[in-house]
Every structure is written in structure tokens, then in C-alpha cells.
Design an enzyme around this catalytic site. Structure first.
Site: not given
Length: 371
Positions: A72-74, A76, A101
Site C-alpha cells: 500500500v502507498c498513497a 499506487q 490510499m
């Protein structure tokens, strides 16, 4: 082997089905601590992306080999690169969160609550990543949308799927934690948009006043100030109590988002301990937010009877207004991210673009008093 995307919809189903998942969150520690994906059987490792650019050898022993892994990141991009490192190291079942996210915070999961006595249906839209809850009530080919998020395409598509026209849109109060989709839905559908006039003294647009006695099918408005001076509850079909942001499943609303905690906490007490206590206790409470995944039922909905909440909700167990006022003041969480900008956007004073709106909404909702 290749990495695979996992959509917000797929992730929601895993949460609702109590599946296990190992989440490798590659955002910075502050972002992770402030807001993360919640699952009852999820394990977590937070390791910032910049510490993984040169490889993942130093964390490989912390990653399970026989479990689905979600990176998971902000937005992709970073999670895709880290996920590829994991696959290159020989790990299987590696996913990255599609849209990061950002998309997680925007997905709405529709849940049918029930058929109504008056030949209609009420649906709850669960915004899993943000904790927001909105509603659609359909009857005789028409629909009412209550407390909509700004991602109106999801309401429009759902209305088309069930073959109804959105005729009414309601905001139970002036929101401070998310940008309302009320005006957008009005502009797109021609629906009548309702807002409590007490909350609308500074708004820069026209609206219909949401007041007691308002003529909207299946809906009865109950003035219930507390979170804001205009907060208004909605009784639907004499079965459901939509409490907006003054009463949740495990807490009560915070009265400080306009800087008037002292005055509005007394209003909140009166609404919860006087007005609500005059209502039938078998009404099913449908709030506008939830705090934790544990508040979701087996069907994915957030609901409880008013009677249950008076027995279990810590915010409904005070017999003294002064003690209630003191406890609320002492347990206010940090203000929602960019809440003043969000309030001004919902007033029509600020007009942020799409990217700015997304940035303003990043993070969890913080509408409840912490118990």
C-alpha cells in the site's frame, strides 16, 4: 510470477469476510499512524518506500511466505515497485492496492438495509476508507440521497442500476470532515437540495431549508443541534433514525468544529438526552459515520436500535449535563485534516479543483468524541 492489483471493492470484501491479509504499507510513519486500512485479521508492517528503493532484503524475514500480501502507498506507483521486489524475491500472492490510499478513501460500498413499509428500500453506502456513511431511499421510481460524498458517480450509477431518479438530496448538517456531493447531485440530476438553514448563514448558493415539517416523501425532519447549530436528524418510514453526526454506534458527535464547543455541547446533551429519549426506542439508528471496522455487522452495514445504544454507548450514560460537558471537552480528538477548508468548500466560499479536494480529504474522519 507477476504482481496483481487489488481493487478497493475486492479489499472491502476481504474485510467483510474476515479474511486474513498481510499489509506492507510503504508510506511514511506519520501517514501510516494517522490513517491505515483496518481489518479484523490483518497484520501490518510499515516501512517507508525510500528505505526500500535499493531492495527488500533487510525486511524479507518479516514478510510471511504463505499469506496474501498487499502493498500500500498513497497513489499506487511506489507500491507497484515494492510489490515487484517481493515477487522477484520469490514470494507469491503479492498484490498492490489499486489507486493507493487515494482510491481506498473514495470507494463507496452499497448495502441494502431493508425494504420499507411504504413500498421502498433504504440503502447504506459505506465509505470504508473514510468511515463515512450515506444513504439512498427509493420508492415509486424516485430516490432521496442523504449526506452524499463528493464521488457522485457512484450514486448515479447505483440509481441507474435500480432504475430510479434522484429527486431529493439532503445534508443533515454542514460537514467538516468531507466534501459534500449535495450540490453536485443537484446540478447533475435537477434534484432539490436541502440543508439546515442554521448551518447555512454563510453559504454562497441557493438551497431548500431542511426544517421540521418539510415535505419530503418518507422523511420526517427532527431538529437535533449538537455537532453543529443546524444538525437535523431524519426519521424514515417510522422505522429508522438517521442521526447524522450527533450519535454513532460507539460514541457521540464532537461539538467543537466551528469553535463553539462550550455552547454546542449543551445542545448536544439536550438532543441526545431529551429529544431522542422521546422517540420510540425500537427505532434503528443509522449514523453518518463509523469509527472502527468492528462496528460493521455481518452484512457490512452499520446500525443498532436506539435502545441498544442507550445500553452500550458510553456517550449516552451521563445523568448530569455538566459531567457530560466536561467529558466531551476532555476527550476531543485532533481536528480533521483541512477541516476549515472543507467547511468553506461546503459553503461555496472555496472552489478547490479535484486534486485539491482529494488532498483535503486524505485521512480518517474525526467526527466523534473519543471514549
Amino acid at each position: 510470477m507477476s504482481i496483481k492489483p487489488m481493487s478497493a471493492k475486492e479489499l472491502t470484501q476481504r474485510i467483510l469476510n474476515d479474511h486474513s491479509l498481510f499489509v506492507l504499507d510503504v508510506r511514511n510513519e506519520k501517514a501510516f499512524q494517522d490513517w491505515k486500512i483496518e481489518g479484523m485479521h490483518f497484520e501490518y508492517l510499515n516501512m517507508p518506500y525510500f528505505d526500500l528503493i535499493d531492495g527488500i532484503d533487510h525486511i524479507i524475514d518479516q514478510i510471511p511466505e504463505n499469506q496474501d500480501i498487499l502493498v500500500v502507498c498513497a497513489k499506487q506507483g511506489s507500491s507497484e515497485m515494492v510489490a515487484q521486489h517481493l515477487v522477484d524475491a520469490g514470494l507469491e500472492h503479492v498484490f498492490f492496492l489499486e489507486g493507493g490510499m487515494t482510491y481506498w478513501g473514495e470507494y463507496l460500498h452499497p448495502v441494502k438495509i431493508a425494504d420499507l413499509n411504504e413500498k421502498g428500500t433504504i440503502y447504506q453506502f459505506v465509505r470504508m476508507g473514510k468511515g463515512c456513511l450515506s444513504y439512498m431511499i427509493e420508492s415509486n421510481g424516485e430516490a432521496i440521497v442523504i449526506d452524499p460524498s463528493r464521488m457522485i458517480t457512484q450514486y448515479l450509477d447505483f440509481a441507474e442500476d435500480i432504475q430510479v431518479q434522484i429527486r431529493y438530496v439532503i445534508d443533515t448538517h454542514l460537514h467538516a470532515d468531507h466534501i459534500s456531493g449535495g450540490r453536485l447531485l443537484r446540478d447533475e440530476t435537477g434534484a432539490r437540495y436541502y440543508l439546515p438553514p442554521q448551518d447555512a448563514e454563510e453559504v454562497q448558493f441557493t438551497f431548500e431549508p431542511l426544517v421540521e415539517g418539510v415535505d419530503i416523501p418518507l422523511v420526517e425532519a427532527l431538529y437535533s443541534p449538537g455537532l453543529t447549530i443546524g444538525s437535523t436528524s431524519i426519521i424514515v418510514d417510522q422505522q429508522y433514525l438517521l442521526t447524522g453526526d450527533i450519535l454513532f454506534i460507539a460514541s457521540v458527535g464532537r461539538p467543537d468544529l466551528a469553535g463553539k464547543a462550550n455552547e454546542w455541547s449543551h445542545d448536544l446533551y439536550d438532543s441526545l438526552y431529551q429529544k431522542y429519549k422521546q422517540l420510540p426506542f425500537d427505532l434503528i439508528v443509522l449514523p453518518a459515520h463509523f469509527g472502527k471496522v468492528a462496528e460493521l455487522g455481518q452484512d457490512g452495514s452499520v446500525q443498532a436500535t436506539l435502545d441498544e445504544l442507550y445500553k452500550t454507548n458510553p456517550g449516552l450514560k451521563f445523568s448530569d449535563k455538566q459531567r457530560f460537558h466536561q467529558t466531551v471537552a476532555e476527550n476531543l480528538p485532533p481536528q480533521p485534516h483541512a477541516y476549515q477548508d472543507i467547511r468553506h468548500t461546503n459553503m461555496g466560499i472555496q472552489k478547490p479543483n479535484e486534486a485539491e479536494q482529494r488532498e483535503m480529504e486524505m485521512g480518517p474522519n474525526r467526527c466523534a468524541v473519543q471514549d
